[in-house]
Motif scaffolding. Structure first.
Motif, mmCIF file in Angstrom:
data_model
loop_
_atom_site.group_PDB
_atom_site.id
_atom_site.type_symbol
_atom_site.label_atom_id
_atom_site.label_comp_id
_atom_site.label_asym_id
_atom_site.label_seq_id
_atom_site.Cartn_x
_atom_site.Cartn_y
_atom_site.Cartn_z
ATOM 1 N N VAL A 56 -1.333 24.196 -41.350
ATOM 2 C CA VAL A 56 -0.238 25.606 -42.080
ATOM 3 C C VAL A 56 1.205 24.859 -41.395
ATOM 4 O O VAL A 56 1.929 25.008 -43.073
ATOM 5 C CB VAL A 56 -0.299 26.443 -40.606
ATOM 6 N N THR A 57 1.542 24.264 -40.753
ATOM 7 C CA THR A 57 2.316 23.558 -40.968
ATOM 8 C C THR A 57 3.190 22.489 -42.040
ATOM 9 O O THR A 57 3.729 22.327 -42.312
ATOM 10 C CB THR A 57 2.711 22.649 -39.036
ATOM 11 N N PHE A 66 0.695 33.082 -39.229
ATOM 12 C CA PHE A 66 1.757 33.433 -39.943
ATOM 13 C C PHE A 66 2.969 33.419 -39.220
ATOM 14 O O PHE A 66 4.279 32.964 -39.850
ATOM 15 C CB PHE A 66 1.299 35.206 -39.808
ATOM 16 N N GLY A 67 3.058 33.517 -37.913
ATOM 17 C CA GLY A 67 4.529 33.401 -37.316
ATOM 18 C C GLY A 67 5.429 31.724 -37.158
ATOM 19 O O GLY A 67 6.423 31.929 -37.814
ATOM 20 N N ILE A 68 4.257 31.092 -37.482
ATOM 21 C CA ILE A 68 4.796 29.301 -37.689
ATOM 22 C C ILE A 68 5.128 29.216 -38.957
ATOM 23 O O ILE A 68 6.630 28.650 -39.682
ATOM 24 C CB ILE A 68 3.733 28.438 -37.162
ATOM 25 N N ALA A 69 4.224 29.708 -40.437
ATOM 26 C CA ALA A 69 4.562 29.473 -41.379
ATOM 27 C C ALA A 69 5.730 30.177 -42.149
ATOM 28 O O ALA A 69 6.602 29.846 -42.736
ATOM 29 C CB ALA A 69 3.875 30.046 -42.458
ATOM 30 N N HIS A 73 8.361 23.597 -31.093
ATOM 31 C CA HIS A 73 8.036 23.359 -29.679
ATOM 32 C C HIS A 73 9.109 24.085 -28.787
ATOM 33 O O HIS A 73 8.885 25.097 -27.921
ATOM 34 C CB HIS A 73 9.113 21.788 -29.816
ATOM 35 N N GLU A 74 10.058 24.964 -29.261
ATOM 36 C CA GLU A 74 11.056 25.800 -29.230
ATOM 37 C C GLU A 74 9.825 27.307 -29.016
ATOM 38 O O GLU A 74 10.016 28.176 -28.040
ATOM 39 C CB GLU A 74 11.837 26.216 -30.283
ATOM 40 N N ALA A 75 9.459 27.581 -29.803
ATOM 41 C CA ALA A 75 9.512 29.044 -30.181
ATOM 42 C C ALA A 75 7.204 29.316 -30.208
ATOM 43 O O ALA A 75 6.956 30.341 -29.603
ATOM 44 C CB ALA A 75 9.185 29.489 -32.324
ATOM 45 N N PHE A 76 6.724 28.132 -30.082
ATOM 46 C CA PHE A 76 5.177 28.466 -29.561
ATOM 47 C C PHE A 76 5.135 27.259 -28.356
ATOM 48 O O PHE A 76 3.273 26.950 -28.189
ATOM 49 C CB PHE A 76 4.456 27.803 -31.448
#
Length: 302
Positions: free
Chosen positions: A55-56, A12-15, A126-129
């Protein structure tokens, strides 16, 4: 089922970071779930990587089509807010590091709108995960070298357009915003102007569904008059509460019928520099569902 549920928060965080809308993120997860059900599990060596890739790529596809729809959007477009602050109701969990919460700030989501879908994917992953360049390349289906270029361009754009953000002093923010609200509700324009930065910008997203300014209101005097006029016209029948959304303090307007608005207030040494009102009922649906989960909005106040 077990692998998908274990990863649901991250997916969910990625999307959400990719699309800027919680409703789109939920639809992407539903689509990803169906694909996971149809997948030959015997050939999936790494469920985490497989689902992150699904998801990406669904997010890239969704963002590409959304760009075209936003050209027809009525008024200003803002991301959908997600209420945070209580981990058991935090749709953006797991937030394993502080950087993840920073990466979902409302201001950053707006900056990410300027990136191409591929640049945005490289930046978010890269930055968030914390995915490596090689892993980012695999997830978005490109070469390692191109993934590095995408990330470099995204970082440059975000860093150039975004002033360095300081951690919010929540107690100070609440005290200042309290004075700001009192001035606006009193109708004293000069008193309110003293609390606004000279180049303050007020943006409202009504989506043509509710009455809202369709263009940004810019400048201390115009914003002061706009706020006072709006409160005098529509200020009956709702209460304002302090809450948290996207990892930062916000003001929430609530009526007996439910959420009316979520307002992000940026304040600095010169006063309030930006006001962003999310008022489109469709944009508030996810946050309203979060509130219904816990019974009352006051449980999210701080």
């Amino acid at each position: 089922m077990e692998d998908f549920e274990r990863l649901r928060g991250r997916l969910f965080g990625i999307a959400y970071r990719m699309t800027g809308t919680a409703t789109d993120a939920e639809e992407i997860l539903q689509d990803a779930w169906l694909r996971w059900q149809d997948a030959d599990r015997a050939t999936v060596r790494n469920p985490d990587a497989y689902l992150a890739k699904v998801v990406t790529n669904l997010s890239i596809k969704q963002l590409t089509s959304a760009r075209a729809r936003r050209e027809l959007y009525v008024g200003e477009w803002l991301p959908e807010p997600v209420l945070t602050g209580r981990s058991e109701f935090d749709a953006l969990e797991p937030l394993e590091v502080v950087a993840q919460r920073d990466s979902v700030s409302f201001a950053l989501l707006l900056l990410l709108e300027a990136l191409t879908p591929a640049e945005r994917a490289a930046y978010v992953l890269h930055e968030a995960f914390g995915y490596s360049h090689r892993e980012v390349a695999e997830l978005i289906g490109t070469t390692d070298a191109n993934a590095r270029q995408l990330l470099s361009r995204a970082r440059k754009r975000v860093t150039t357009d975004s002033p360095r953000r300081q951690p919010v002093d929540r107690a100070g923010w609440r005290e200042f915003v309290g004075r700001f609200l009192a001035a606006a509700q009193s109708g004293e324009i000069e008193q309110l102007e003293r609390l606004l930065a000279e180049d303050v910008v007020s943006t409202a997203d009504g989506g043509g569904k509710v009455i809202a300014a369709r263009n940004p209101v810019v400048g201390r005097t115009l914003v002061a008059r706009y706020l006072i006029g709006t409160l005098q016209k529509f200020g009956v029948g709702f209460v304002l509460r302090f809450a948290e959304a996207n990892g930062e303090p916000v003001l929430v307007a609530e009526s007996p019928d439910g959420l009316m608005a979520v307002c992000f207030v940026e304040a600095g040494p010169q006063g309030v520099s930006a006001l962003r009102f999310v008022m489109n009922p469709e944009k508030l649906a996810f946050a309203a569902a979060q509130v219904s989960q816990i019974g009352r909005l006051s449980d999210l106040s701080w």
